[in-house]
Design an enzyme around this catalytic site. Structure first.
Site, PDB file in Angstrom:
ATOM      1  CG  ASP A 181      -1.751   7.652   0.259  1.00 50.54           C
ATOM      2  OD1 ASP A 181      -0.726   8.333   0.096  1.00 50.54           O
ATOM      3  OD2 ASP A 181      -2.688   7.615  -0.555  1.00 50.54           O
ATOM      4  CG  ASP A 220      -1.611   1.247   1.511  1.00 52.79           C
ATOM      5  OD1 ASP A 220      -2.310   1.708   0.599  1.00 52.79           O
ATOM      6  OD2 ASP A 220      -1.490   1.812   2.633  1.00 52.79           O
TER       7      ASP A 220
HETATM    8 MG   LIG Z   1      -2.907   3.102   3.578  1.00 52.07          MG
END
Ligand SMILES: [Mg+2]
Length: 232
Positions: free
Chosen positions: A11, A9
């Protein structure tokens, strides 16, 4: 068993990006003369909705009125440009261990991929700022939110990354910082390491295969080489 690929992932997992996103949203709203301003508390709530445009529509529902979908799309485009400016201006750093983990993985022939709800320009901005290299040189595969129909917690973006890696889920490990991301990765059949971030620290990660405070290399061999025991 050493995994064939690590799927990250972006962010909150690679970097604590959410404050830069929140600032970009608020500056975009102000510039457009829109009477919206998201506090840390507002944004913590809004992060339950994945995707920037989706988040603005969720806020419109909360407020009972606001810009139409076409205007939201235009605002989101402007916000993406503003985010890139903020990131390029410095002040955003990779979380501890991320750079070494990716370098160590690549040195061992393990592929590295991204599966993110954010859009591709945001990944490019982060890689330019934090690695000083284009995203396609940092990651073997990039699967971004605007390429799939359903965002996290649906498994779509992880399934897209797996398809592009041409690898089965059991050969890979996902890295996430949020409950929506964990659900997405596990729905795609991936074992998942969670490193909770500033905005997700209070979420429930009891279903994660591993929960670690950071991705610093000393903590990772158990994940990368087994035994594949679940974290206590
Ligand atoms: Mg995230």
């Amino acid at each position: 068993m050493t995994p064939a690929a690590l799927i990250f992932d972006v962010d909150g997992t690679l970097a604590e990006t959410e404050e830069a996103h929140r600032r970009a949203f608020n500056e975009t709203f102000a510039e457009a003369g829109l009477d919206w301003h998201w506090s840390v508390q507002d944004y913590t709530f809004l992060l339950r909705t994945t995707g920037g445009k989706e988040r603005m529509r969720a806020w419109r529902e909360t407020c009972g009125s606001g810009p139409g979908d076409a205007e939201i799309a235009a605002l989101h485009k402007r916000k993406t440009a503003r985010y890139a400016e903020i990131v390029a201006g410095g002040g955003l750093f990779l979380r501890p261990g991320v750079a070494d983990l990716i370098a160590n993985a690549r040195a061992r022939g393990i592929k590295v991929a991204v599966a993110t709800t954010t859009n591709r320009p945001n990944v490019d901005a982060l890689c330019a700022a934090c690695w000083n290299r284009p995203a396609h040189e940092v990651f073997d595969v990039i699967a971004a939110g605007d390429e799939v129909r359903r965002k996290k917690p649906a498994p779509d973006v992880f399934l897209l990354a797996l398809a592009r890696l041409n690898l089965p889920a059991h050969a890979c490990i996902a890295f996430e910082d949020s409950r929506n991301g964990l659900r997405s990765a596990q729905s795609a059949g991936l074992r998942t390491v969670v490193t909770p971030s500033a905005y997700t620290a209070a979420e429930d990660f009891s279903a994660a295969d591993w929960v670690l405070p950071s991705l610093e290399w000393g903590r990772l061999p158990v994940v990368l080489t087994g035994p594949m025991a679940r974290a206590a």
